[in-house]
Design a protein around this motif. Structure first.
Motif, PDB file in Angstrom:
ATOM      1  N   UNK A   1       0.809  -1.223   0.000  1.00 49.18           N
ATOM      2  CA  UNK A   1       0.000   0.000   0.000  1.00 49.18           C
ATOM      3  C   UNK A   1       0.844   1.275   0.000  1.00 49.18           C
ATOM      4  N   UNK A   2       2.030   1.201   0.577  1.00 51.52           N
ATOM      5  CA  UNK A   2       2.934   2.368   0.549  1.00 51.52           C
ATOM      6  C   UNK A   2       3.297   2.707  -0.889  1.00 51.52           C
ATOM      7  N   UNK A   3       3.612   1.679  -1.651  1.00 52.60           N
ATOM      8  CA  UNK A   3       4.002   1.901  -3.042  1.00 52.60           C
ATOM      9  C   UNK A   3       2.808   2.430  -3.855  1.00 52.60           C
ATOM     10  N   UNK A   4       1.612   1.902  -3.564  1.00 52.19           N
ATOM     11  CA  UNK A   4       0.412   2.373  -4.271  1.00 52.19           C
ATOM     12  C   UNK A   4       0.175   3.850  -3.991  1.00 52.19           C
ATOM     13  N   UNK A   5       0.334   4.230  -2.728  1.00 52.49           N
ATOM     14  CA  UNK A   5       0.145   5.646  -2.389  1.00 52.49           C
ATOM     15  C   UNK A   5       1.185   6.513  -3.104  1.00 52.49           C
ATOM     16  N   UNK A   6       2.411   6.004  -3.168  1.00 54.12           N
ATOM     17  CA  UNK A   6       3.481   6.784  -3.798  1.00 54.12           C
ATOM     18  C   UNK A   6       3.176   7.040  -5.275  1.00 54.12           C
ATOM     19  N   UNK A   7       2.803   5.998  -6.026  1.00 55.09           N
ATOM     20  CA  UNK A   7       2.516   6.236  -7.448  1.00 55.09           C
ATOM     21  C   UNK A   7       1.208   7.013  -7.623  1.00 55.09           C
ATOM     22  N   UNK A   8       0.347   6.942  -6.627  1.00 57.03           N
ATOM     23  CA  UNK A   8      -0.900   7.697  -6.667  1.00 57.03           C
ATOM     24  C   UNK A   8      -0.672   9.194  -6.597  1.00 57.03           C
ATOM     25  N   UNK A   9       0.465   9.564  -6.060  1.00 62.43           N
ATOM     26  CA  UNK A   9       0.763  10.997  -5.930  1.00 62.43           C
ATOM     27  C   UNK A   9       1.344  11.581  -7.211  1.00 62.43           C
ATOM     28  N   UNK A  10       1.688  10.719  -8.176  1.00 59.29           N
ATOM     29  CA  UNK A  10       2.155  11.216  -9.470  1.00 59.29           C
ATOM     30  C   UNK A  10       0.967  11.216 -10.430  1.00 59.29           C
ATOM     31  N   UNK A  11       1.205  11.635 -11.677  1.00 63.47           N
ATOM     32  CA  UNK A  11       0.147  11.558 -12.692  1.00 63.47           C
ATOM     33  C   UNK A  11       0.507  10.523 -13.752  1.00 63.47           C
ATOM     34  N   UNK A  12       1.581   9.795 -13.510  1.00 63.72           N
ATOM     35  CA  UNK A  12       2.055   8.796 -14.462  1.00 63.72           C
ATOM     36  C   UNK A  12       1.047   7.667 -14.632  1.00 63.72           C
ATOM     37  N   UNK A  13       0.851   7.164 -15.848  1.00 64.48           N
ATOM     38  CA  UNK A  13       0.061   5.943 -16.016  1.00 64.48           C
ATOM     39  C   UNK A  13       0.657   4.800 -15.198  1.00 64.48           C
ATOM     40  N   UNK A  14      -0.216   4.083 -14.507  1.00 62.92           N
ATOM     41  CA  UNK A  14       0.218   2.958 -13.674  1.00 62.92           C
ATOM     42  C   UNK A  14      -0.466   1.688 -14.175  1.00 62.92           C
ATOM     43  N   UNK A  15       0.343   0.673 -14.448  1.00 62.03           N
ATOM     44  CA  UNK A  15      -0.208  -0.623 -14.839  1.00 62.03           C
ATOM     45  C   UNK A  15      -0.199  -1.496 -13.588  1.00 62.03           C
ATOM     46  N   UNK A  16      -1.387  -1.788 -13.059  1.00 61.45           N
ATOM     47  CA  UNK A  16      -1.502  -2.493 -11.783  1.00 61.45           C
ATOM     48  C   UNK A  16      -1.845  -3.961 -12.028  1.00 61.45           C
ATOM     49  N   UNK A  17      -0.873  -4.826 -11.788  1.00 61.10           N
ATOM     50  CA  UNK A  17      -1.110  -6.258 -11.986  1.00 61.10           C
ATOM     51  C   UNK A  17      -1.913  -6.828 -10.823  1.00 61.10           C
ATOM     52  N   UNK A  18      -2.735  -7.811 -11.155  1.00 60.89           N
ATOM     53  CA  UNK A  18      -3.495  -8.490 -10.114  1.00 60.89           C
ATOM     54  C   UNK A  18      -2.580  -9.418  -9.321  1.00 60.89           C
ATOM     55  N   UNK A  19      -2.724  -9.422  -8.019  1.00 59.20           N
ATOM     56  CA  UNK A  19      -1.923 -10.307  -7.170  1.00 59.20           C
ATOM     57  C   UNK A  19      -2.232 -11.762  -7.432  1.00 59.20           C
ATOM     58  N   UNK A  20      -1.296 -12.614  -7.117  1.00 58.49           N
ATOM     59  CA  UNK A  20      -1.422 -14.047  -7.398  1.00 58.49           C
ATOM     60  C   UNK A  20      -2.633 -14.685  -6.730  1.00 58.49           C
ATOM     61  N   UNK A  21      -3.027 -14.150  -5.595  1.00 59.10           N
ATOM     62  CA  UNK A  21      -4.152 -14.769  -4.897  1.00 59.10           C
ATOM     63  C   UNK A  21      -5.096 -13.691  -4.401  1.00 59.10           C
ATOM     64  N   UNK A  22      -5.272 -12.676  -5.224  1.00 52.75           N
ATOM     65  CA  UNK A  22      -6.164 -11.596  -4.812  1.00 52.75           C
ATOM     66  C   UNK A  22      -7.482 -11.652  -5.561  1.00 52.75           C
ATOM     67  N   UNK A  23      -8.542 -11.396  -4.836  1.00 51.07           N
ATOM     68  CA  UNK A  23      -9.854 -11.335  -5.454  1.00 51.07           C
ATOM     69  C   UNK A  23      -9.950 -10.095  -6.337  1.00 51.07           C
TER      70      UNK A  23
END
Lengths: 339, 339, 339, 339
Positions: free
Chosen positions: A192-214
């Motif tokens: 979540x720290x990393x998600x917040x960090x990229x959330x503060x930029x305007x860069x396109x983010x490609x978010x992969x689904x976790x191996x065992x995430x719903x």
């Protein structure tokens, strides 16, 4: 939110529970049957913690009515989000984007050579890992900043935007400057720290689904980025972990229509990591296109048997070109086009 | 490592493959049957990438003989690792350690009060989350540094060492200074940057198993920490993700004898997160003790129904005391003692 | 089969192990490295039990080289199996077969009405359950023999062959006489008595993949039928059980190219049970077609909200027709045609 | 049952839905909030099919309040069920039963010999497979009726009741006559025909949990037997299928307190099939005992390396005796005794 209270609750305890929610600003609709007693909560329940509510010995069930995500929800944002990457648009109803390239950047010569082949085959963007999340500390960990520089040079040579994985917010600035799409890998989907960090930029983010995430957890991770102010989120399915052993992971293509229904975000498919086997990439690419994917991310290497990582799932440039040609035809089935 | 080559491989290709491995420093033992042809590789294979080897069209199977971890392996380190936390020893054959406390630190008064109750019940250490990994960006994210300060004050008041989760290397210094055991959460088990960061300190690290990670991947994550020079790794099982819906996760207690056989590291069990239900905590705690666990980490809250997170899995202090008393008896079955 | 023996095995024990296999008729190829010692077994290993071999304290690993199935294997039967059902061919490289109909037969009027609609929409065959495997003993268990009679009448009216699920060998004779394809449901995939029973007939058998069965186990169940002398086996993927909650099961489309590579048997996809949601059926049907499926089995009901079972996953006849039209176009991508 | 209706439902459609349920005999409690509209159904909802209700386009969610099982539920049957097997009692709060024996009966001499050793070690009952569910049609399928006869002879010699697996209702009569506990294997947990068949007898039935079945599905399968009039159901956990590779299955011990809370049925644990590794059997046996299991079923073979099936998970008689001795001590922790 609907809270089911035990049928035998003493009046006093019921009052306590109702007061507790009223103090948090909710209106309560009390409804009582023969075998049940339910409280309907009216108000914004996204901040409520179901597991703490369930700790009350008189509460037996908690049912969410509203989805726990707001900004990602199609309900509150009916239009498709289209992410613009140096003029290439990801999402919407027209184009399907193709991203190709090696698992790892292995040097300038390698990435420049493959970039050219990938472009010639018809790709829109170049992928390549410079920082590599590896199960073993003894495996090749990526070229780091040098790899990013190699990618940038390949971008200059071919004009293709570049996608690369960010593992640590320490490199965020470097990525913002040199990379066009920041990839958050499956293993970091709930970092979540990393998600917040990229959330503060305007860069396109490609978010992969976790191996065992719903799917819901995945959307909630997108919500982390959106909630920080970055609307440029692209979801990427890359297979989930199951008991099956013939494939590396199990590709869940039903996520495509689900993501399209629940959210307004673009979704692309990575058939290479999903299957772990280059022989399965073509069939899964075609399937993804007709199922409505907004793009494909495919691993390409001209000498897979010498690749520094994940060779078994990489297709050769010639094969990659054939896959693109077939996908071009398949796109017409869903009234779309390749870039 | 044993490499199975396709039976119909041309002589030239076989020579190429053998040369390729010889150039990497391996000795090769060539053995040929009616339906198979295998190459035995002699040398250190930990750095080899199975998936790239498999990319060779003439290679059909790769079988590891040696485990891919070295420093964590009991084979090369037969003695139990005993991690010393301010004089309390985790691991070995004598003591079993009890860690108790709330999911989240909610303020000084709360953590000090619960710390006293937990200590009185018989716990050795205090747990409490200051930085919280939450699925929703709208859920309580923890008190942050203030929470760490609250924990430190509770430690002063009770003498108990404190355990808290680190989510970001940005807070590493703060944790090294104020916390006794740094917890790496399940969602960060393969956040390799974070593993390397804590590996560079000498602080005890409690490494939780990821929700969908194999035991081997878990040991490999421990290996990341060990390989950086920090020998103080404690493993913690907290349930894995399955299809079952009555429990939050499925507690895998068979990991205890497996970890004891394969590695020399201590292993503790977290029955609270594993089950998500306080009613199951006692049975799973007793089971863990007789199965050989080196410790238990249990969530305790005096008002679970008001807890800011995870109330449903928290036991009350009175119950916690009863569990400890029963575990004290159970420990004798395996000839051990509670602290 | 390759057997890895522990490096420190006494000579006497090694001799014992080798003798043991030689007495079973195997030739042995002994090969010894620095850290390993392996025995290559030459002969037919399909009857060997890996788990019993592993019980030997001096044996540390057993690796199969040959696949454990023979009759299902493409290796020994390179040609596609084409199953002829009253003149309709399933398998091969030309036609794709569409099977439609309700989850349960609810009476003559219902099945005749839906049969006509399904045929008009373009289906080749009719499905309908007469004996229903239901989780609850209190749920509708199917009309039994009356349902089979209703199906037969619908067949007379429309000319379409009928597919129905057999749950018990007691009904086998009835099915052989009145049904065109005998379905073995997911829950009975490893009901080996039932597999042997249908293997003794020559009726086409549609073998669904079990909820948590690997592809290899699935092929082994096909092998049970083939080994009894019935070559008419059709495989059917219907989703596997995972942790995901938005779909009923996770549809694993990568099985299509895998089954095509490993076996010569036809494979069809059931997107209705796989997803449990009619809104996902179109996307998954198209995906299946371009991934190479030999057919689709789709649940159709004209009043899903009144269906006696599984209404949520049934499409209405109009929608079914639209799906077929789109699939007709998609089939061209893979150079095939709908019936 | 609570049915959530879409907020924007037209009055006419709401009336239709309400009428539909009223015609089925339910009373309806209509309750309306700002963002939701719910209908509480009063009456016996066990026969309702959630998936068909969800097919209504105006219904968005269905939540069960009452459990879908009646006869198995502790709510309606607060007393523990105690199954009497030739005088040995399974269930209740006093005794813990030990069942031991080989995976397969291999002949009279073998089963008589092991039966004596197993009895001497302290077992109460003898297990042995005569009809074997094997993944491969080429593997040993059991001795069949001859094996049952061998078991009966071993019973005469030792006085121990015998447990054996029934795979087909064709053998039911034979089992009723010669076997003391009929085992329904994991692969047949949802073979509803077989469940109904054994439900019509009064024989004790040991119902194993399916490899990928939820606890609720498992209880529903018990309900099938109970609903036919046979109250003598014993549940048996034997591990579930997960992604983990170091164990054959993942043993889920949390089922013990859950089964005890939700039902009145006895539950025993099979640590041998659960782990697939004899080295893990002791730790898991002890864990099961203190977690509240009513019994253990352990595979024992005097020459595991020569066993005709599953040797790797069989303990030798000497080890079995040690495990029983330790379990005898562990039982005291939960105030129980071994037989």
């Amino acid at each position: 939110m609907i809270i089911t209270v035990k049928a035998n609750i003493p009046e006093k305890e019921l009052e306590r529970i109702k007061r507790q929610f009223e103090e948090q600003g909710f209106q309560i609709n009390d409804s009582c049957g023969a075998n049940y007693h339910i409280l309907g909560l009216i108000g914004d329940t996204t901040t409520l913690d179901e597991k703490s509510i369930l700790a009350d010995p008189y509460i037996s069930q908690v049912t969410r009515i509203a989805v726990p995500y707001k900004q990602a929800s199609r309900q509150f944002h009916p239009e498709d989000t289209i992410v613009d990457v140096n003029g290439i648009k990801i999402g919407g109803k027209e184009k399907i984007v193709i991203i190709g390239g090696p698992c790892s950047v292995e040097g300038q010569e390698q990435i420049s050579r493959i970039a050219k082949e990938v472009k010639e085959a018809g790709a829109d963007m170049l992928r390549g890992g410079a920082y590599k999340p590896r199960t073993s500390p003894y495996a090749f960990q990526g070229l780091g900043f040098a790899g990013i520089m190699n990618l940038e040079q390949a971008k200059k040579e071919t004009g293709m935007p570049i996608v690369s994985e960010l593992m640590d917010s320490e490199q965020l600035e470097e990525f913002v400057e040199h990379v066009d799409i920041i990839q958050i890998g499956a293993r970091n989907m709930q970092n979540f720290s990393l998600l917040k960090a990229v959330g503060k930029t305007k860069k396109p983010v490609l978010l992969k689904r976790g191996l065992a995430n719903t799917i819901e957890e995945w959307i909630m991770s997108a919500e982390y980025i959106l909630a920080q102010g970055n609307p440029n989120v692209i979801l990427c399915e890359r297979g989930i972990r199951t008991f099956e052993k013939y494939t590396r992971n199990t590709l869940d293509l039903s996520v495509i229509p689900i993501i399209k229904e629940k959210t307004h975000l673009p979704i692309i498919i990575d058939p290479s990591h999903a299957t772990g086997d280059w022989k399965l990439v073509e069939a899964m690419s075609l399937a993804a296109v007709v199922a409505g994917a907004d793009g494909l991310m495919i691993e390409v290497h001209d000498h897979p048997e010498c690749a520094w990582s994940d060779g078994a799932q990489s297709v050769k440039p010639k094969r990659f070109k054939e896959i693109i040609e077939k996908c071009r035809k398949a796109a017409k089935i869903v009234e779309r086009e390749l870039g």
